[in-house]
Design a protein around this motif. Structure first.
Motif, PDB file in Angstrom:
ATOM      1  N   GLY A  81     -12.945  44.931  23.461  1.00  0.00           N
ATOM      2  CA  GLY A  81     -13.694  43.863  23.896  1.00  0.00           C
ATOM      3  C   GLY A  81     -14.781  43.892  24.738  1.00  0.00           C
ATOM      4  O   GLY A  81     -15.753  43.267  24.177  1.00  0.00           O
ATOM      5  N   ARG A  82     -14.808  44.572  25.801  1.00  0.00           N
ATOM      6  CA  ARG A  82     -16.004  44.618  26.606  1.00  0.00           C
ATOM      7  C   ARG A  82     -16.879  45.222  25.893  1.00  0.00           C
ATOM      8  O   ARG A  82     -18.158  44.992  25.912  1.00  0.00           O
ATOM      9  CB  ARG A  82     -15.625  45.347  27.875  1.00  0.00           C
ATOM     10  N   ILE A 109      -8.780  44.145  21.088  1.00  0.00           N
ATOM     11  CA  ILE A 109      -9.872  43.663  22.106  1.00  0.00           C
ATOM     12  C   ILE A 109      -9.346  44.175  23.505  1.00  0.00           C
ATOM     13  O   ILE A 109     -10.210  44.606  24.155  1.00  0.00           O
ATOM     14  CB  ILE A 109      -9.719  41.796  22.263  1.00  0.00           C
ATOM     15  N   SER A 110      -8.278  44.070  23.901  1.00  0.00           N
ATOM     16  CA  SER A 110      -7.816  44.802  24.965  1.00  0.00           C
ATOM     17  C   SER A 110      -7.357  46.270  25.027  1.00  0.00           C
ATOM     18  O   SER A 110      -6.564  46.528  26.034  1.00  0.00           O
ATOM     19  CB  SER A 110      -6.583  43.704  25.838  1.00  0.00           C
ATOM     20  N   ARG A 157      -4.618  49.483  35.331  1.00  0.00           N
ATOM     21  CA  ARG A 157      -5.094  50.778  35.576  1.00  0.00           C
ATOM     22  C   ARG A 157      -5.217  51.229  36.988  1.00  0.00           C
ATOM     23  O   ARG A 157      -4.882  52.245  37.332  1.00  0.00           O
ATOM     24  CB  ARG A 157      -6.490  50.911  34.608  1.00  0.00           C
ATOM     25  N   PRO A 188      -5.917  48.180   8.832  1.00  0.00           N
ATOM     26  CA  PRO A 188      -5.832  48.926   9.970  1.00  0.00           C
ATOM     27  C   PRO A 188      -5.493  50.535   9.942  1.00  0.00           C
ATOM     28  O   PRO A 188      -5.217  51.181  10.768  1.00  0.00           O
ATOM     29  CB  PRO A 188      -4.671  48.189  10.706  1.00  0.00           C
ATOM     30  N   ALA A 225     -18.523  43.076  23.543  1.00  0.00           N
ATOM     31  CA  ALA A 225     -19.248  41.792  24.078  1.00  0.00           C
ATOM     32  C   ALA A 225     -20.417  42.218  24.736  1.00  0.00           C
ATOM     33  O   ALA A 225     -21.380  41.613  24.832  1.00  0.00           O
ATOM     34  CB  ALA A 225     -18.305  41.261  24.988  1.00  0.00           C
ATOM     35  N   ARG A 227     -16.720  35.476  22.670  1.00  0.00           N
ATOM     36  CA  ARG A 227     -15.405  35.863  22.328  1.00  0.00           C
ATOM     37  C   ARG A 227     -15.012  35.973  20.701  1.00  0.00           C
ATOM     38  O   ARG A 227     -14.384  36.570  20.256  1.00  0.00           O
ATOM     39  CB  ARG A 227     -14.369  35.012  23.270  1.00  0.00           C
ATOM     40  N   SER A 247      -7.336  39.148  29.341  1.00  0.00           N
ATOM     41  CA  SER A 247      -6.692  40.055  28.952  1.00  0.00           C
ATOM     42  C   SER A 247      -7.466  41.410  29.522  1.00  0.00           C
ATOM     43  O   SER A 247      -6.758  42.348  29.986  1.00  0.00           O
ATOM     44  CB  SER A 247      -6.820  40.119  27.384  1.00  0.00           C
ATOM     45  N   SER A 248      -8.717  41.637  29.548  1.00  0.00           N
ATOM     46  CA  SER A 248      -9.405  42.873  29.941  1.00  0.00           C
ATOM     47  C   SER A 248      -9.223  43.010  31.371  1.00  0.00           C
ATOM     48  O   SER A 248      -8.944  44.137  32.173  1.00  0.00           O
ATOM     49  CB  SER A 248     -10.897  42.931  29.636  1.00  0.00           C
ATOM     50  N   TYR A 254     -23.007  56.774  24.213  1.00  0.00           N
ATOM     51  CA  TYR A 254     -22.650  55.391  24.544  1.00  0.00           C
ATOM     52  C   TYR A 254     -23.638  54.807  25.395  1.00  0.00           C
ATOM     53  O   TYR A 254     -23.954  53.689  25.710  1.00  0.00           O
ATOM     54  CB  TYR A 254     -21.050  55.225  25.073  1.00  0.00           C
ATOM     55  N   PRO A 310      -7.422  45.371  13.959  1.00  0.00           N
ATOM     56  CA  PRO A 310      -6.446  44.381  14.222  1.00  0.00           C
ATOM     57  C   PRO A 310      -7.200  43.472  15.451  1.00  0.00           C
ATOM     58  O   PRO A 310      -7.689  44.261  16.161  1.00  0.00           O
ATOM     59  CB  PRO A 310      -5.221  44.839  14.700  1.00  0.00           C
ATOM     60  N   MET A 350     -12.875  37.519  30.740  1.00  0.00           N
ATOM     61  CA  MET A 350     -11.906  37.608  29.847  1.00  0.00           C
ATOM     62  C   MET A 350     -10.386  37.951  30.480  1.00  0.00           C
ATOM     63  O   MET A 350     -10.636  38.936  31.213  1.00  0.00           O
ATOM     64  CB  MET A 350     -11.992  38.994  28.873  1.00  0.00           C
ATOM     65  N   GLN A 397      -7.972  50.386  24.676  1.00  0.00           N
ATOM     66  CA  GLN A 397      -8.971  51.202  24.928  1.00  0.00           C
ATOM     67  C   GLN A 397      -9.375  52.381  23.572  1.00  0.00           C
ATOM     68  O   GLN A 397      -8.644  52.496  23.092  1.00  0.00           O
ATOM     69  CB  GLN A 397      -8.543  52.243  26.334  1.00  0.00           C
ATOM     70  N   SER A 434      -5.756  44.266  32.258  1.00  0.00           N
ATOM     71  CA  SER A 434      -5.701  45.675  31.662  1.00  0.00           C
ATOM     72  C   SER A 434      -6.222  46.331  32.761  1.00  0.00           C
ATOM     73  O   SER A 434      -5.595  47.593  32.981  1.00  0.00           O
ATOM     74  CB  SER A 434      -6.369  45.736  30.479  1.00  0.00           C
ATOM     75  N   ARG A 491     -22.473  49.487  34.907  1.00  0.00           N
ATOM     76  CA  ARG A 491     -21.364  49.461  33.891  1.00  0.00           C
ATOM     77  C   ARG A 491     -21.111  50.782  33.477  1.00  0.00           C
ATOM     78  O   ARG A 491     -19.759  51.054  33.096  1.00  0.00           O
ATOM     79  CB  ARG A 491     -21.882  48.665  32.509  1.00  0.00           C
ATOM     80  N   HIS A 492     -21.936  51.693  32.934  1.00  0.00           N
ATOM     81  CA  HIS A 492     -21.567  52.823  32.372  1.00  0.00           C
ATOM     82  C   HIS A 492     -21.514  54.317  33.195  1.00  0.00           C
ATOM     83  O   HIS A 492     -20.972  55.110  32.933  1.00  0.00           O
ATOM     84  CB  HIS A 492     -22.530  53.086  31.205  1.00  0.00           C
ATOM     85  N   ASN A 548     -17.792  54.124  25.408  1.00  0.00           N
ATOM     86  CA  ASN A 548     -17.374  54.355  26.599  1.00  0.00           C
ATOM     87  C   ASN A 548     -15.870  54.406  26.929  1.00  0.00           C
ATOM     88  O   ASN A 548     -15.255  53.430  26.727  1.00  0.00           O
ATOM     89  CB  ASN A 548     -18.071  53.489  27.724  1.00  0.00           C
ATOM     90  N   PRO A 549     -15.233  55.377  27.367  1.00  0.00           N
ATOM     91  CA  PRO A 549     -13.807  55.765  27.368  1.00  0.00           C
ATOM     92  C   PRO A 549     -13.288  54.728  28.330  1.00  0.00           C
ATOM     93  O   PRO A 549     -11.880  54.550  28.176  1.00  0.00           O
ATOM     94  CB  PRO A 549     -13.549  57.268  27.619  1.00  0.00           C
ATOM     95  N   SER A 550     -13.949  54.337  29.051  1.00  0.00           N
ATOM     96  CA  SER A 550     -13.429  53.495  30.299  1.00  0.00           C
ATOM     97  C   SER A 550     -13.322  51.813  30.042  1.00  0.00           C
ATOM     98  O   SER A 550     -13.151  51.171  30.976  1.00  0.00           O
ATOM     99  CB  SER A 550     -13.837  53.948  31.853  1.00  0.00           C
ATOM    100  N   MET A 551     -14.014  51.664  29.038  1.00  0.00           N
ATOM    101  CA  MET A 551     -14.161  50.253  28.551  1.00  0.00           C
ATOM    102  C   MET A 551     -13.218  49.953  27.530  1.00  0.00           C
ATOM    103  O   MET A 551     -13.138  50.752  26.564  1.00  0.00           O
ATOM    104  CB  MET A 551     -15.619  49.927  28.377  1.00  0.00           C
ATOM    105  N   GLU A 552     -12.642  48.522  27.578  1.00  0.00           N
ATOM    106  CA  GLU A 552     -11.918  48.039  26.375  1.00  0.00           C
ATOM    107  C   GLU A 552     -12.819  47.877  25.318  1.00  0.00           C
ATOM    108  O   GLU A 552     -13.928  47.425  25.513  1.00  0.00           O
ATOM    109  CB  GLU A 552     -10.895  46.849  26.837  1.00  0.00           C
TER     110      GLU A 552
END
Lengths: 615, 287
Positions: free
Chosen positions: B109-110, B144-145, A11, A613, B113, B127, A3-4, A179, B140, A1, B147, A7, A196-197, B103-107
């Motif tokens: 979208g991830r 996705i992108s 960071r 939203p 997914a 996607r 976009s991710s 999570y 909205p 992806m 956090q 991002s 991952r986590h 998970n606070p460090s993942m967007e």
């Protein structure tokens, strides 16, 4: 992806950016980069080999072919400094790598899976920690001979418990996060969950620790070399230091260069470590510069000017020194508590002020229960804390007055609740029942001590008298065995009991007003019913007024005489409980009541629109 | 359609105590319940009743020491990790706390997914599915992108619901999913749950301490007390005319949002309590 990716890149780069923006961090990075560059370019920059000796030119002064002179064997100091840098930095890298290679996986496995491995590995880590490193290193040296690499590998092993413990603790703290459970339910393998986590949580502390460990490794390694325990063939800063020390009276400068290199490098690592901690652990927006705060102050000065004009003139801008300042407006005298146009703000970091309470106006009479209702972010708790004078230090009471029984507690000059006016009231005449009963009892003291202490301090009664009163109070709040509860520590009683104890404490000094902030939210519904009964009894028997903050209309209906509804810092509606619940005027009150589940047809929509939203 | 989706029989969950020779603490004692396709079983109880543990045992997150959990006819009480991967397609979860369940460090979208990737669903398809899910829960698509920390509690719970829906499950265990939410948000999220059930035919095991919430969302209700189900039946019956004294107490303890009705309920609760006290005293004095 894509976009991710962008991002997360943003960071990461922002951490690097914050590291470099920190002047000390930037200095550390520059020094380290210079050292690494010099070491890497040693083959190009050094005019001689590390052990090339000009026997005829020992202890030469700087200049000529020898930029920094030569040592007692006639070796070029500048060249040796560069070659040594290579070896010293590589050995620090080796040491940290070994420590991470052992400590990180062991910590991950021990923290994530626990069980036998955790027990054994923790035991081993403790055993290693209990060994004095220097003695171990000396023994290794005498057993296998002088080698920088072996020494550093062993030292890496000695340092690995640090990483092990750090990782294990971090993993333990996330292992039971929801999570991670959600990932397990999705059928993710342990390896995937860890990468991952879990790993992302461990990453930051490991990086910080490594910067500091690298500095320690250089220091220890140099110390050993300085003692002459290194290999004579390997050029290191420590060996140079040792060489210089032997000739300190003839050529003192020989010692200065390696000492400078060691000092600068270890110092750089410490600076980077600290700057990294700041960059990784402080999220943007949590820190405010002095400039921003000053800007905020001026911004309020202008912004609140029109607001002030609405406030009764008696409270406008008098100084603290003037005694009349505490005189309430005329109409407030008859009410126990009168809050007028209260306005509370917090600096928002951009030099502005974020208002969380605006123009709030209400009163409470003796023996009356007023309920402030609202959702999160409505400012209901802020209002209650302002009455208690317990707002956080960064909060500013921008405008308005709080008058309790004739005492005006807002200090408009300092934009705070005046503590000297509040102190004689708080605990004595205004008391407080919190939301979380357990976290409001000190685990170090018995219930009895915590109940009787305020009476001794505030009412000035003897200890024996306070004890007697405390036992009576405990019985009064429905505790069946007062003596046992009196002697118990907070962890020995249930949450419902703890809330009863706090209510006993709140009425112990016979206050005129109790502020209860969501007093039943953390309790089971059957316990809630009993606590509400108790509050009602206290009001009926003692005639105490209660200001109860809640989000639950059931609690309101059960206890309140009057209701004030708050939304986003504003009071939207206020009136007698039946009027508000039966004939709500404001659309927001109607929306709140419309969200109630009681009396609705099960399995049918509660709202007209579910998507959107805004939720 | 009449085949039972989930059947829990005589389930026992016990956690081993710390230390050697310490034995185990039994949380659930021989609990049984069944969930039909497309229906909601509400599980109500107070803290320490074991309601969360029951949900976790079904999800494979708590140690099952006795009894069986049959999902679509297969016993899953001791399903292996490999079986869980397959099971994840049909059995999902929404937790209480929307702050720690993402998970606070993942967007976003991830996060959404992740379950799709684990089932080896291609990137393009995944996607598209993520966008569809966001739309389904009313968020909205630019989420996705972003956090988790950029969202409010209600929005985060929508993300958690979207994650649970990602693989089109047949049963979602909802562990106090609206307890941390504001009143108006709670109403909207409950509506979302109902709407999703109508559209997809998913079943819920809906765990809550709030009888009002349980009454609103459930077809059937089970009442849990200290690890035992004390009453079970159709929602209207259990929450309307409760038979067991504990359920009655639970009902009378939850306050009504109307002063006069609440005063009446309060008096009734006192009367019940007084009766129980007298009964208890009589039992003690009886020979």
């Amino acid at each position: 992806m894509t976009s991710s990716d962008t991002s997360s890149k943003r960071r990461r780069s922002s951490v690097a950016l914050r590291l470099v923006r920190n002047p000390l961090g930037a200095a550390g990075v520059v020094i380290l980069l210079v050292m690494v560059a010099l070491a890497l370019l040693a083959p190009v920059l050094a005019p001689f080999g590390p052990n090339t000796a000009a026997i005829g030119n020992t202890l030469a002064a700087p200049g000529g072919d020898f930029l920094l002179g030569t040592d007692s064997a006639g070796r070029d100091t500048w060249s040796r400094l560069l070659w040594s840098g290579q070896l010293t930095l590589l050995s620090a890298l080796l040491c940290a790598s070994v420590a991470i290679a052992i400590g990180l996986p062991a910590g991950l496995i021990a923290g994530y899976f626990g069980k036998a491995f955790d027990g054994v590995s923790s035991w081993v880590a403790n055993a290693i920690l209990s060994l004095p490193s220097i003695i171990v290193l000396l023994s290794v040296r005498s057993a296998v001979g002088p080698s920088v690499w072996i020494t550093m590998i062993v030292f890496g092993v000695m340092l690995s418990p640090g990483y092990f413990r750090l990782t294990r603790t971090a993993v333990l703290s996330v292992r039971n996060e929801l999570y991670v459970d959600a990932a397990r339910v999705s059928g993710l393998s342990d390896a995937r969950i860890i990468t991952r986590h879990v790993l992302s949580v461990v990453r930051a502390p490991i990086i910080i620790q490594t910067a500091l460990i690298a500095g320690v490794a250089i220091a220890i390694q140099s110390g050993l070399e300085f003692l002459g325990l290194g290999s004579p063939q390997d050029p290191t800063w420590g060996a140079m230091l040792s060489e210089g020390f032997r000739n300190i009276y003839t050529t003192p400068m020989l010692m200065v260069w390696p000492a400078l290199a060691i000092g600068l490098t270890t110092g750089a690592f410490v600076l980077i470590g600290n700057a990294l901690r700041d960059a990784l652990e402080d999220m943007p927006g949590t820190r405010l510069s002095v400039k921003a705060l000053a800007g905020a102050a001026t911004a309020i000065g202008t912004a609140s000017a029109p607001v002030r004009s609405r406030i009764p003139s008696t409270v406008s801008v008098r100084t603290l020194a003037e005694p009349v300042d505490a005189t309430p407006p005329e109409d407030a005298a008859e009410h126990l508590l009168q809050v007028n146009d209260l306005e509370i703000g917090y600096p928002d970091g951009d030099g502005g002020l974020k208002r969380v309470v605006e123009g709030v106006h209400f009163h409470v009479d003796r023996g009356e229960v007023l309920s402030i209702v609202g959702e999160s972010g409505s400012g209901k708790s802020q209002t209650a804390f302002a009455v208690l004078g317990l707002l956080p230090a960064s909060a500013q009471v921008v405008g308005g007055t709080v008058v309790f029984d004739g005492v005006q507690t807002v200090d408009p000059q300092r934009r705070r609740i005046a503590d000297d006016r509040m102190r004689p009231l708080r605990g004595r005449r205004i008391s407080y029942i919190p939301q979380e009963p357990m976290s409001n009892l000190d685990p170090n003291y018995t219930i009895g001590h915590q109940l009787s202490r305020p009476m001794v301090k505030l009412l000035g009664v003897s200890r024996a008298e306070a004890r007697k009163r405390a036992l009576v109070l405990l019985e009064r709040v429905g505790i069946t065995d007062p003596q046992r509860t009196f002697d118990a520590y907070p962890h020995e009683i249930s949450g419902g009991m703890a809330q009863r104890v706090l209510i006993a404490g709140a009425v112990s000094c016979e206050p005129d007003l109790i502020i209860a902030d969501e007093p039943t939210t953390a309790l089971d519904v059957t316990v809630q019913a009993e606590v509400l009964d108790l509050l009602r009894t206290m009001r009926d028997e003692l005639g105490v007024a209660i200001l109860i903050v809640t989000h639950n209309f059931g609690v309101v209906a059960d206890l309140a005489d009057r209701v004030a509804v708050m939304q986003q810092g504003r009071l939207v509606e206020e009136g007698p409980v039946r009027e508000i619940l039966h004939h709500p005027q404001h659309p927001y009150t109607r929306a709140l009541l419309g969200s109630m589940l009681v009396g609705r047809e099960p399995l049918t929509p509660l709202t007209t629109t579910t998507k959107g939203p805004t939720s | 359609m009449t085949e039972t989706l989930l059947e829990v029989d005589d389930l026992v969950v016990a956690y081993p105590r710390k230390g050697l020779r310490a034995g185990a603490t039994e949380i659930l004692h021989r609990v049984s319940l069944a969930i039909e396709p497309g229906r909601t079983m509400g599980l109500v109880g107070e803290s320490g009743s074991g309601k969360t543990t029951l949900g976790r045992a079904i999800l494979g997150l708590a140690p099952v020491t006795g009894g069986s959990i049959r999902f679509q006819g297969r016993d899953i009480a001791h399903a292996s990790r490999r079986e869980r991967i397959a099971l994840a397609r049909d059995l999902q979860v929404v937790f209480q706390d929307p702050y720690t369940s993402l998970n606070p460090s993942m967007e976003i979208g991830r996060i959404l997914a992740e379950p799709l990737e684990n089932q080896r669903i291609g990137a393009a398809e995944s996607r598209a599915r993520v966008r569809e899910l966001l739309d389904r829960v009313g968020l909205p698509s630019d989420a996705i992108s972003r956090q988790p920390r950029e969202f409010s509690g209600g929005q985060r719970q929508r993300v958690a619901i979207a994650r649970a829906l990602a693989l089109r499950p047949k049963l979602i265990v909802c562990d106090e999913p609206v307890s941390a939410l504001d009143l108006t948000t709670q109403a909207r999220v409950l509506d979302l749950f109902l709407e999703i059930q109508q559209d997809t035919g998913v079943s819920y095991l809906f765990i809550s301490h709030d009888l009002d919430v349980i009454r609103h969302i459930s077809h059937d209700v089970a009442v849990l007390l200290h690890g035992d189900i004390v009453e079970q039946g159709p929602s209207l019956q259990v929450t309307g005319q409760p038979q067991h004294p504990y359920t009655q107490r639970l009902l009378l303890a939850s306050p009504l949002p109307e002063p006069d009705a609440q005063a009446q309920r309060r008096a009734e609760r006192r009367r019940l309590r007084e009766e129980e006290r007298i009964e208890g005293a009589e039992r003690r004095t009886a020979p």
